[in-house]
Each structure stands twice: as structure tokens, then as C-alpha cells.
Design a protein around this motif. Structure first.
Motif, PDB file in Angstrom:
ATOM      1  N   LEU A  63       0.979  -1.194  -0.159  1.00 23.80           N
ATOM      2  CA  LEU A  63      -0.030  -0.149  -0.017  1.00 23.80           C
ATOM      3  C   LEU A  63       0.978   1.124  -0.042  1.00 23.80           C
ATOM      4  O   LEU A  63       1.838   1.379   0.837  1.00 23.80           O
ATOM      5  CB  LEU A  63      -0.961   0.069   1.239  1.00 23.80           C
ATOM      6  CG  LEU A  63      -1.919   1.095   1.276  1.00 23.80           C
ATOM      7  CD1 LEU A  63      -3.176   0.717   0.166  1.00 23.80           C
ATOM      8  CD2 LEU A  63      -2.676   1.081   2.648  1.00 23.80           C
ATOM      9  N   TYR A  64       0.724   2.012  -0.977  1.00 26.71           N
ATOM     10  CA  TYR A  64       1.515   3.237  -1.170  1.00 26.71           C
ATOM     11  C   TYR A  64       0.734   4.492  -0.927  1.00 26.71           C
ATOM     12  O   TYR A  64      -0.488   4.530  -1.375  1.00 26.71           O
ATOM     13  CB  TYR A  64       2.193   3.462  -2.496  1.00 26.71           C
ATOM     14  CG  TYR A  64       3.194   2.214  -2.947  1.00 26.71           C
ATOM     15  CD1 TYR A  64       4.631   2.630  -2.426  1.00 26.71           C
ATOM     16  CD2 TYR A  64       2.888   1.297  -3.634  1.00 26.71           C
ATOM     17  CE1 TYR A  64       5.339   1.522  -2.783  1.00 26.71           C
ATOM     18  CE2 TYR A  64       3.783   0.123  -3.736  1.00 26.71           C
ATOM     19  CZ  TYR A  64       4.825   0.387  -3.559  1.00 26.71           C
ATOM     20  OH  TYR A  64       6.020  -0.612  -3.870  1.00 26.71           O
ATOM     21  N   ASP A  65       1.422   5.404  -0.517  1.00 30.16           N
ATOM     22  CA  ASP A  65       0.600   6.982  -0.371  1.00 30.16           C
ATOM     23  C   ASP A  65       0.950   7.506  -1.854  1.00 30.16           C
ATOM     24  O   ASP A  65       1.827   7.089  -2.682  1.00 30.16           O
ATOM     25  CB  ASP A  65       0.891   7.908   0.588  1.00 30.16           C
ATOM     26  CG  ASP A  65       2.519   8.055   0.851  1.00 30.16           C
ATOM     27  OD1 ASP A  65       3.303   8.050  -0.175  1.00 30.16           O
ATOM     28  OD2 ASP A  65       3.037   8.555   2.037  1.00 30.16           O
ATOM     29  N   PHE A  66       0.461   8.820  -2.050  1.00 29.62           N
ATOM     30  CA  PHE A  66       0.648   9.327  -3.166  1.00 29.62           C
ATOM     31  C   PHE A  66       1.940   9.944  -3.542  1.00 29.62           C
ATOM     32  O   PHE A  66       2.368  10.365  -4.632  1.00 29.62           O
ATOM     33  CB  PHE A  66      -0.420  10.333  -3.543  1.00 29.62           C
ATOM     34  CG  PHE A  66      -1.741   9.865  -4.416  1.00 29.62           C
ATOM     35  CD1 PHE A  66      -1.614   9.610  -5.681  1.00 29.62           C
ATOM     36  CD2 PHE A  66      -2.558   9.011  -3.417  1.00 29.62           C
ATOM     37  CE1 PHE A  66      -2.807   9.018  -6.251  1.00 29.62           C
ATOM     38  CE2 PHE A  66      -3.854   8.511  -4.243  1.00 29.62           C
ATOM     39  CZ  PHE A  66      -3.691   8.459  -5.630  1.00 29.62           C
ATOM     40  N   ALA A  67       2.756  10.112  -2.622  1.00 27.99           N
ATOM     41  CA  ALA A  67       4.173  10.247  -2.501  1.00 27.99           C
ATOM     42  C   ALA A  67       5.156   9.359  -2.765  1.00 27.99           C
ATOM     43  O   ALA A  67       6.371   9.326  -2.980  1.00 27.99           O
ATOM     44  CB  ALA A  67       4.585  10.884  -1.104  1.00 27.99           C
ATOM     45  N   GLY A  93      -7.355   8.107   3.842  1.00 24.71           N
ATOM     46  CA  GLY A  93      -6.872   8.839   2.916  1.00 24.71           C
ATOM     47  C   GLY A  93      -6.800   8.235   1.833  1.00 24.71           C
ATOM     48  O   GLY A  93      -7.753   7.069   1.579  1.00 24.71           O
ATOM     49  N   VAL A  94      -6.306   8.692   0.544  1.00 30.07           N
ATOM     50  CA  VAL A  94      -6.328   7.640  -0.548  1.00 30.07           C
ATOM     51  C   VAL A  94      -4.947   7.316  -1.070  1.00 30.07           C
ATOM     52  O   VAL A  94      -3.882   8.123  -0.673  1.00 30.07           O
ATOM     53  CB  VAL A  94      -6.716   8.830  -1.938  1.00 30.07           C
ATOM     54  CG1 VAL A  94      -6.736   7.968  -3.203  1.00 30.07           C
ATOM     55  CG2 VAL A  94      -8.147   9.298  -1.689  1.00 30.07           C
ATOM     56  N   TYR A  95      -5.044   5.843  -1.412  1.00 34.56           N
ATOM     57  CA  TYR A  95      -3.746   5.195  -1.556  1.00 34.56           C
ATOM     58  C   TYR A  95      -3.659   4.490  -2.852  1.00 34.56           C
ATOM     59  O   TYR A  95      -4.671   4.160  -3.486  1.00 34.56           O
ATOM     60  CB  TYR A  95      -3.484   4.061  -0.192  1.00 34.56           C
ATOM     61  CG  TYR A  95      -3.565   5.022   0.982  1.00 34.56           C
ATOM     62  CD1 TYR A  95      -2.153   5.080   1.214  1.00 34.56           C
ATOM     63  CD2 TYR A  95      -4.688   5.285   1.697  1.00 34.56           C
ATOM     64  CE1 TYR A  95      -2.089   5.837   2.629  1.00 34.56           C
ATOM     65  CE2 TYR A  95      -4.285   5.927   2.735  1.00 34.56           C
ATOM     66  CZ  TYR A  95      -3.212   6.152   3.407  1.00 34.56           C
ATOM     67  OH  TYR A  95      -3.113   6.841   4.602  1.00 34.56           O
ATOM     68  N   ILE A  96      -2.604   3.819  -3.194  1.00 35.01           N
ATOM     69  CA  ILE A  96      -2.597   2.836  -4.262  1.00 35.01           C
ATOM     70  C   ILE A  96      -2.152   1.563  -3.789  1.00 35.01           C
ATOM     71  O   ILE A  96      -0.797   1.613  -3.025  1.00 35.01           O
ATOM     72  CB  ILE A  96      -1.531   3.212  -5.223  1.00 35.01           C
ATOM     73  CG1 ILE A  96      -1.668   4.878  -6.087  1.00 35.01           C
ATOM     74  CG2 ILE A  96      -1.022   2.121  -6.527  1.00 35.01           C
ATOM     75  CD1 ILE A  96      -3.103   4.667  -6.801  1.00 35.01           C
ATOM     76  N   LEU A  97      -2.735   0.790  -4.160  1.00 35.76           N
ATOM     77  CA  LEU A  97      -2.585  -0.795  -3.646  1.00 35.76           C
ATOM     78  C   LEU A  97      -1.929  -1.485  -4.905  1.00 35.76           C
ATOM     79  O   LEU A  97      -2.524  -1.820  -5.998  1.00 35.76           O
ATOM     80  CB  LEU A  97      -3.785  -1.616  -3.327  1.00 35.76           C
ATOM     81  CG  LEU A  97      -3.545  -3.195  -2.567  1.00 35.76           C
ATOM     82  CD1 LEU A  97      -2.594  -3.115  -1.628  1.00 35.76           C
ATOM     83  CD2 LEU A  97      -4.804  -3.580  -2.275  1.00 35.76           C
ATOM     84  N   LYS A 110      -6.391   2.143  -7.174  1.00 36.47           N
ATOM     85  CA  LYS A 110      -6.374   3.183  -6.063  1.00 36.47           C
ATOM     86  C   LYS A 110      -7.644   2.618  -4.955  1.00 36.47           C
ATOM     87  O   LYS A 110      -8.667   2.090  -5.333  1.00 36.47           O
ATOM     88  CB  LYS A 110      -7.009   4.274  -6.986  1.00 36.47           C
ATOM     89  CG  LYS A 110      -7.337   5.692  -5.883  1.00 36.47           C
ATOM     90  CD  LYS A 110      -7.729   6.703  -6.644  1.00 36.47           C
ATOM     91  CE  LYS A 110      -9.116   6.898  -7.018  1.00 36.47           C
ATOM     92  NZ  LYS A 110      -9.627   8.023  -7.562  1.00 36.47           N
ATOM     93  N   VAL A 111      -7.229   2.787  -3.804  1.00 36.51           N
ATOM     94  CA  VAL A 111      -8.286   2.861  -2.616  1.00 36.51           C
ATOM     95  C   VAL A 111      -8.286   3.791  -1.715  1.00 36.51           C
ATOM     96  O   VAL A 111      -7.412   4.554  -1.757  1.00 36.51           O
ATOM     97  CB  VAL A 111      -7.717   1.389  -1.823  1.00 36.51           C
ATOM     98  CG1 VAL A 111      -7.541   0.172  -2.634  1.00 36.51           C
ATOM     99  CG2 VAL A 111      -6.432   1.744  -1.361  1.00 36.51           C
ATOM    100  N   THR A 112      -9.558   3.992  -1.173  1.00 34.86           N
ATOM    101  CA  THR A 112      -9.775   4.936  -0.260  1.00 34.86           C
ATOM    102  C   THR A 112      -9.987   4.213   0.998  1.00 34.86           C
ATOM    103  O   THR A 112     -10.785   3.515   1.224  1.00 34.86           O
ATOM    104  CB  THR A 112     -11.009   5.952  -0.685  1.00 34.86           C
ATOM    105  OG1 THR A 112     -10.539   6.245  -1.971  1.00 34.86           O
ATOM    106  CG2 THR A 112     -11.189   7.061   0.220  1.00 34.86           C
ATOM    107  N   ILE A 113      -9.455   4.996   2.033  1.00 38.18           N
ATOM    108  CA  ILE A 113      -9.602   4.519   3.302  1.00 38.18           C
ATOM    109  C   ILE A 113     -10.096   5.747   4.308  1.00 38.18           C
ATOM    110  O   ILE A 113      -9.978   6.532   4.089  1.00 38.18           O
ATOM    111  CB  ILE A 113      -8.400   3.918   3.875  1.00 38.18           C
ATOM    112  CG1 ILE A 113      -7.644   2.688   2.995  1.00 38.18           C
ATOM    113  CG2 ILE A 113      -8.658   3.556   5.550  1.00 38.18           C
ATOM    114  CD1 ILE A 113      -6.287   2.371   3.557  1.00 38.18           C
TER     115      ILE A 113
END
Length: 114
Positions: A63-67, A93-97, A110-113
Motif C-alpha cells: 500500500l503506497y501513499d501518493f508520495a 486517505g487515498v492510496y495505491i495498492l 486506487k483505494v480510499t480508506i
């Protein structure tokens, strides 16, 4: 003629300004992709993952943040094309899995938590 630092709009006549080039587009191979469905989105405690085109084996989920920072990294053994990821401790927040199997096939979603 065509001189350095001159405007091309001021040219008249026929000019050969450059050599011709050939553009070849290589489309990504569909066989290197995993089809996955994530639910529920937005997620609160758990993200359920259904892997539609996946043999049984080990997968790695990051799971990555947008940075681009890896927030969570889990490796799991999959038998029935389904798994889950506990996101209870992840900040909203919004992340990339990114999901990748042992053969190099991968998918990013893209996933939203909340």
C-alpha cells in the motif's frame, strides 16, 4: 534559410528540417496483468481482494501513499483467489495498492480508506 534562433513561421518555400523518424508503439502485454476487484471502497477496517486471473501461490501487497512511500507491505499465500488486507491502523486517505505474484504479474488499484 533555416538558421539557429530564427522563427520557423518566417520560412517560405520547401525545407527539409529534420530526418524522418519511425515511431513504434509497444503495447503492454495483457498476460502480465492480474485482474482484481477490491471491496468495500471506501474501506474502513479491511479491504477484501478478489483475484480473478490468478493461480494459487504467494502474492505481495504493498500500500503506497501518493508520495510513493510504502505504508503497508504484506506477503500472503493464496489458495482460492481471495484474500483480505487489514487497514485498521492506516490513516484515512487515498492510496495505491499494488498486488504482485511470484511470476511478476501485477495490478495496481486506487483505494480510499476512511
Amino acid at each position: 534559410g533555416a538558421e539557429v534562433d530564427k522563427n520557423a513561421n518566417d520560412l517560405y518555400g520547401c525545407f527539409d528540417l529534420s530526418n524522418s523518424i519511425t515511431v513504434v508503439r509497444n503495447l503492454p502485454s495483457v498476460t502480465n496483468k492480474i485482474k482484481a476487484k477490491l471491496y468495500p471502497i471506501p474501506a474502513k477496517n479491511t479491504i477484501h481482494v478478489a483475484l480473478e486471473t490468478f493461480e494459487k501461490g504467494r502474492i505481495n501487497m504493498v500500500l503506497y501513499d501518493f508520495a510513493g512511500n510504502a505504508i503497508l507491505n504484506k506477503t500472503k499465500q493464496i489458495e482460492n483467489q481471495k484474500t483480505s488486507l487489514d487497514v485498521n491502523t492506516i490513516q484515512a486517505g487515498v492510496y495505491i495498492l499494488r498486488i504482485r505474484n511470484e511470476n511478476g504479474k501485477s495490478v495496481s488499484k486506487k483505494v480510499t480508506i476512511f
